[in-house]
Design an enzyme around this catalytic site. Structure first.
Site, mmCIF file in Angstrom:
data_model
loop_
_atom_site.group_PDB
_atom_site.id
_atom_site.type_symbol
_atom_site.label_atom_id
_atom_site.label_comp_id
_atom_site.label_asym_id
_atom_site.label_seq_id
_atom_site.Cartn_x
_atom_site.Cartn_y
_atom_site.Cartn_z
ATOM 1 N N THR A 1 0.813 -1.218 0.000
ATOM 2 C CA THR A 1 0.000 0.000 0.000
ATOM 3 C C THR A 1 0.845 1.265 0.000
ATOM 4 O O THR A 1 1.952 1.276 0.557
ATOM 5 C CB THR A 1 -0.921 -0.021 1.240
ATOM 6 O OG1 THR A 1 -1.492 1.272 1.424
ATOM 7 C CG2 THR A 1 -0.162 -0.379 2.520
ATOM 8 N N GLU B 1 0.327 3.564 1.851
ATOM 9 C CA GLU B 1 0.389 4.035 3.248
ATOM 10 C C GLU B 1 1.738 3.767 3.902
ATOM 11 O O GLU B 1 2.055 4.366 4.928
ATOM 12 C CB GLU B 1 -0.696 3.362 4.092
ATOM 13 C CG GLU B 1 -2.057 3.878 3.796
ATOM 14 C CD GLU B 1 -3.054 3.644 4.924
ATOM 15 O OE1 GLU B 1 -2.638 3.431 6.070
ATOM 16 O OE2 GLU B 1 -4.251 3.683 4.627
HETATM 17 P P1 NAD Z 1 -10.166 -6.840 2.347
HETATM 18 O O1 NAD Z 1 -10.128 -6.471 3.787
HETATM 19 O O2 NAD Z 1 -11.380 -6.550 1.543
HETATM 20 O O3 NAD Z 1 -9.883 -8.413 2.179
HETATM 21 C C1 NAD Z 1 -8.847 -9.064 2.846
HETATM 22 C C2 NAD Z 1 -9.013 -10.556 2.594
HETATM 23 O O4 NAD Z 1 -7.916 -11.241 3.231
HETATM 24 C C3 NAD Z 1 -10.300 -11.137 3.175
HETATM 25 O O5 NAD Z 1 -10.914 -11.984 2.240
HETATM 26 C C4 NAD Z 1 -9.817 -11.915 4.392
HETATM 27 O O6 NAD Z 1 -10.659 -13.026 4.721
HETATM 28 C C5 NAD Z 1 -8.434 -12.366 3.941
HETATM 29 N N1 NAD Z 1 -7.529 -12.664 5.050
HETATM 30 C C6 NAD Z 1 -7.281 -11.877 6.144
HETATM 31 N N2 NAD Z 1 -6.388 -12.481 6.966
HETATM 32 C C7 NAD Z 1 -6.061 -13.663 6.363
HETATM 33 C C8 NAD Z 1 -5.186 -14.713 6.709
HETATM 34 N N3 NAD Z 1 -4.480 -14.700 7.854
HETATM 35 N N4 NAD Z 1 -5.067 -15.770 5.856
HETATM 36 C C9 NAD Z 1 -5.796 -15.808 4.710
HETATM 37 N N5 NAD Z 1 -6.672 -14.851 4.345
HETATM 38 C C10 NAD Z 1 -6.793 -13.780 5.162
HETATM 39 O O7 NAD Z 1 -8.867 -6.178 1.710
HETATM 40 P P2 NAD Z 1 -8.671 -5.341 0.361
HETATM 41 O O8 NAD Z 1 -9.117 -3.957 0.595
HETATM 42 O O9 NAD Z 1 -9.188 -6.121 -0.768
HETATM 43 O O10 NAD Z 1 -7.069 -5.305 0.311
HETATM 44 C C11 NAD Z 1 -6.352 -6.381 -0.288
HETATM 45 C C12 NAD Z 1 -4.875 -6.077 -0.226
HETATM 46 O O11 NAD Z 1 -4.607 -4.850 -0.898
HETATM 47 C C13 NAD Z 1 -4.325 -5.893 1.189
HETATM 48 O O12 NAD Z 1 -3.067 -6.496 1.256
HETATM 49 C C14 NAD Z 1 -4.233 -4.388 1.366
HETATM 50 O O13 NAD Z 1 -3.205 -4.058 2.271
HETATM 51 C C15 NAD Z 1 -3.900 -3.955 -0.037
HETATM 52 N N6 NAD Z 1 -4.335 -2.607 -0.421
HETATM 53 C C16 NAD Z 1 -5.635 -2.205 -0.241
HETATM 54 C C17 NAD Z 1 -6.032 -0.941 -0.685
HETATM 55 C C18 NAD Z 1 -7.446 -0.448 -0.507
HETATM 56 O O14 NAD Z 1 -7.708 0.733 -0.744
HETATM 57 N N7 NAD Z 1 -8.400 -1.291 -0.131
HETATM 58 C C19 NAD Z 1 -5.105 -0.096 -1.307
HETATM 59 C C20 NAD Z 1 -3.768 -0.531 -1.465
HETATM 60 C C21 NAD Z 1 -3.420 -1.799 -1.040
HETATM 61 O O1 DAU Z 2 -4.064 4.175 0.718
HETATM 62 C C1 DAU Z 2 -4.323 2.800 0.640
HETATM 63 C C2 DAU Z 2 -5.099 2.385 1.861
HETATM 64 O O2 DAU Z 2 -6.401 2.944 1.705
HETATM 65 C C3 DAU Z 2 -5.184 0.882 2.034
HETATM 66 O O3 DAU Z 2 -3.889 0.374 2.265
HETATM 67 C C4 DAU Z 2 -6.090 0.525 3.200
HETATM 68 O O4 DAU Z 2 -6.229 -0.886 3.308
HETATM 69 C C5 DAU Z 2 -7.438 1.158 2.985
HETATM 70 O O5 DAU Z 2 -8.256 0.927 4.121
HETATM 71 C C6 DAU Z 2 -7.310 2.663 2.746
HETATM 72 O O6 DAU Z 2 -6.919 3.370 3.951
HETATM 73 P P1 DAU Z 2 -7.564 4.783 4.365
HETATM 74 O O7 DAU Z 2 -7.417 4.936 5.819
HETATM 75 O O8 DAU Z 2 -7.072 5.875 3.497
HETATM 76 O O9 DAU Z 2 -9.109 4.482 3.951
HETATM 77 P P2 DAU Z 2 -10.502 4.752 4.700
HETATM 78 O O10 DAU Z 2 -11.568 4.388 3.746
HETATM 79 O O11 DAU Z 2 -10.540 4.132 6.054
HETATM 80 O O12 DAU Z 2 -10.492 6.332 4.897
HETATM 81 C C7 DAU Z 2 -10.348 7.208 3.777
HETATM 82 C C8 DAU Z 2 -10.384 8.648 4.290
HETATM 83 O O13 DAU Z 2 -11.716 8.912 4.795
HETATM 84 C C9 DAU Z 2 -9.443 8.901 5.457
HETATM 85 O O14 DAU Z 2 -8.876 10.201 5.335
HETATM 86 C C10 DAU Z 2 -10.326 8.841 6.687
HETATM 87 C C11 DAU Z 2 -11.680 9.315 6.162
HETATM 88 N N1 DAU Z 2 -12.850 8.687 6.849
HETATM 89 C C12 DAU Z 2 -12.900 7.336 6.869
HETATM 90 C C13 DAU Z 2 -13.956 6.691 7.486
HETATM 91 C C14 DAU Z 2 -14.031 5.178 7.525
HETATM 92 C C15 DAU Z 2 -13.844 9.475 7.404
HETATM 93 O O15 DAU Z 2 -13.801 10.722 7.367
HETATM 94 N N2 DAU Z 2 -14.879 8.835 8.026
HETATM 95 C C16 DAU Z 2 -14.981 7.489 8.095
HETATM 96 O O16 DAU Z 2 -15.956 6.971 8.676
#
Ligand code: NAD
Ligand code: DAU
Length: 333
Positions: free
Chosen positions: A123, A125
Site C-alpha cells: 500500500t 500508506e
Molecule cells: P479486504 O479487507 O477486503 O480483504 C482481505 C481478505 O484477506 C479477506 O478476504 C480476508 O478473509 C483475507 N484474510 C485476512 N487475513 C487472512 C489470513 N491470515 N489468511 C488468509 N486470508 C486472510 O482487503 P482489500 O481492501 O481487498 O485489500 C487487499 C490487499 O490490498 C491488502 O493487502 C491491502 O493491504 C492492499 N491494499 C488495499 C487498498 C485499498 O484501498 N483497499 C489499497 C492498497 C493496497
Molecule cells: O491508501 C491505501 C489504503 O487505503 C489501504 O492500504 C487501506 O487498506 C485502505 O483501508 C485505505 O486506507 P484509508 O485509511 O485511506 O481508507 P478509509 O476508507 O478508512 O479512509 C479514507 C479517508 O476517509 C481517510 O482520510 C479517513 C476518512 N474517513 C474514513 C472513514 C471510515 C472518514 O472521514 N470517516 C470514516 O468513517
C-alpha cells in the site's frame, strides 16, 4: 503462468483480481486461499465457478496450510491482510500475525517449493503522509499507524528474503481503491450505504481536507497483473489512481450521487494520527505499459449505482458483525 495461488481472494481487491485473471487468461487456473475473516465473503467470487477456479479456506499464518496450497503453482499473489486502519488502532495483534508472519510463511514456502514469482500487494500508506509532491519507490517507508507499520514490516521481511535467499519477490504499493464489493467499513461504501438508508455519514472532523488518491479496483488489478508478469524481481512498483481528492470533496460527490444534502454530514472525532495526504508517482509501472483507464466521475457514479443495485450484497454485512464494530468506532469513542 498456468496455475496461480491468490491469497485473500474473497476480499475486495483479491476477488476483482481473480475475476480479471479468469477473464484475461483463458488457460489459467486460480486457487483462492482465504481465511474468511469478517472481510472475506464468498459472495464476492460467486461468478468464478468456471472449472478453472478452486477455493481453499486457510490462514497464511499457518505455514503448513499455505505451503500445501502452493504446491505446483507458478506464482502466488498475496492480498491476504488485515486492512482497516481504524481497526488496527483498536488492536493490531491480527495485523501483525497476517501482515508480517503470514508474509514470512509465504516467502519460506516459496523458497522451499521454488515458486517462480511471489507478488506482494502492499500500500501507498507505507510511505506515510506527504504535504507536497509524490513518493517514489526509492523513498524510505515511514508508516504512521499500526496497519501501515504491519504492511511495511511484511515488505521488509520479503525484501530481505529476496536479498538473502533470492526468493523471487515483487511488491506493488497501491493507492486508495474503490469499486464494487468493498466492505462497508471503508469510507466510500460506508458513506454510500448510509446515504441510501437515509443516515448521516461520519466525516472525521479535522480530516475534511485530508487527501486520498482514488484508484478504480480493476485498474488496481491490471496494475498488479503488469507487475506480476513484467516486473523485475526484488523491485517495488507504485500503482496510483491519479485522482487526488479532499475527503470533503468526495463526501459532496457521494451526497449528490445519492440525492442527499449537507445535513447528512455528521462531523465525528478524528482518527488518531490521521495521515493528511497520500500521493505516489506511478511512472515506474507506467514504464512497463500499465495505465489506469477509469475516469473519476464515471467510476464514482458506477460505484454508487452498484451499491444501489446490490443491496442483497451489503445488507447482510451491515446487519452482522459490522454493527458492533460501528457502535464501538463511532458511538463509544
Ligand atoms: P479486504 O479487507 O477486503 O480483504 C482481505 C481478505 O484477506 C479477506 O478476504 C480476508 O478473509 C483475507 N484474510 C485476512 N487475513 C487472512 C489470513 N491470515 N489468511 C488468509 N486470508 C486472510 O482487503 P482489500 O481492501 O481487498 O485489500 C487487499 C490487499 O490490498 C491488502 O493487502 C491491502 O493491504 C492492499 N491494499 C488495499 C487498498 C485499498 O484501498 N483497499 C489499497 C492498497 C493496497
Ligand atoms: O491508501 C491505501 C489504503 O487505503 C489501504 O492500504 C487501506 O487498506 C485502505 O483501508 C485505505 O486506507 P484509508 O485509511 O485511506 O481508507 P478509509 O476508507 O478508512 O479512509 C479514507 C479517508 O476517509 C481517510 O482520510 C479517513 C476518512 N474517513 C474514513 C472513514 C471510515 C472518514 O472521514 N470517516 C470514516 O468513517
Amino acid at each position: 503462468m498456468k496455475k496461480i495461488v491468490v491469497t485473500g481472494g474473497a476480499g475486495f481487491i483479491g476477488s476483482a483480481f481473480i475475476r480479471h485473471q479468469l477473464k484475461t487468461y483463458p488457460e489459467i487456473h486460480v486457487v483462492n486461499f482465504d481465511k474468511l475473516t469478517y472481510a472475506g465473503n464468498l459472495d464476492n467470487v460467486k461468478e468464478c465457478d468456471l472449472g478453472r477456479y478452486t477455493f481453499v479456506q486457510g490462514d497464511i499464518a499457518d505455514r503448513g496450510a499455505i505451503q500445501s496450497a502452493m504446491e505446483g503453482c507458478d506464482a502466488i499473489v498475496n492480498f491476504a491482510a488485515d486492512t482497516h486502519v481504524d481497526r488496527s488502532i483498536m488492536g493490531a495483534t491480527d495485523f501483525i500475525s497476517t501482515n508480517c508472519t503470514g508474509v514470512y510463511n509465504i516467502c519460506e514456502a516459496a523458497r522451499e517449493l521454488k515458486t517462480q514469482r511471489v507478488l506482494l500487494v502492499s500500500t501507498d500508506e507505507v510511505y506515510g503522509s506527504i504535504r507536497e509532491g509524490s513518493f517514489k519507490e526509492t523513498d524510505p517507508p515511514q508508516p504512521r499507524n499500526p496497519y501501515s507499520a504491519s504492511k511495511a514490516g511484511g515488505e521488509l521481511i520479503a525484501l530481505a528474503h529476496f536479498e538473502t535467499f533470492g526468493t523471487p519477490i515483487v511488491i506493488t504499493r497501491g493507492s486508495n481503491t474503490y469499486g464494487p464489493y468493498q466492505y462497508p467499513e471503508k469510507v466510500m461504501p460506508l458513506f454510500i450505504t448510509n446515504l441510501i438508508d437515509g443516515e448521516q455519514v461520519p466525516l472525521y472532523q479535522g480530516g475534511e481536507h485530508n487527501v486520498r488518491d482514488w484508484l478504480w479496483v480493476y485498474d488496481h488489478a491490471s496494475g498488479i497483473d503488469t507487475a506480476l508478469r513484467k516486473g523485475e524481481l526484488g523491485q517495488i512498483y507504485n500503482v496510483a489512481g491519479g485522482n487526488e481528492r479532499e475527503n470533503i470533496v468526495l463526501t459532496h460527490k457521494l451526497l449528490s450521487g445519492c440525492g442527499r444534502d449537507e445535513s447528512f454530514i455528521r462531523l465525528v472525532k478524528d482518527r488518531p494520527g490521521h495521515d493528511f495526504r497520500y500521493s505516489i508517482d506511478a511512472s515506474k509501472l507506467r514504464g512497463l505499459g500499465w495505465t489506469p483507464t477509469m475516469d473519476w466521475d464515471q467510476g464514482v457514479s458506477e460505484t454508487v449505482d452498484w451499491y444501489k443495485n446490490n443491496e442483497w450484497w451489503w445488507r447482510k454485512i451491515k446487519s452482522g458483525e459490522f454493527l458492533e464494530y460501528y457502535r464501538k468506532q463511532y458511538e463509544e469513542r
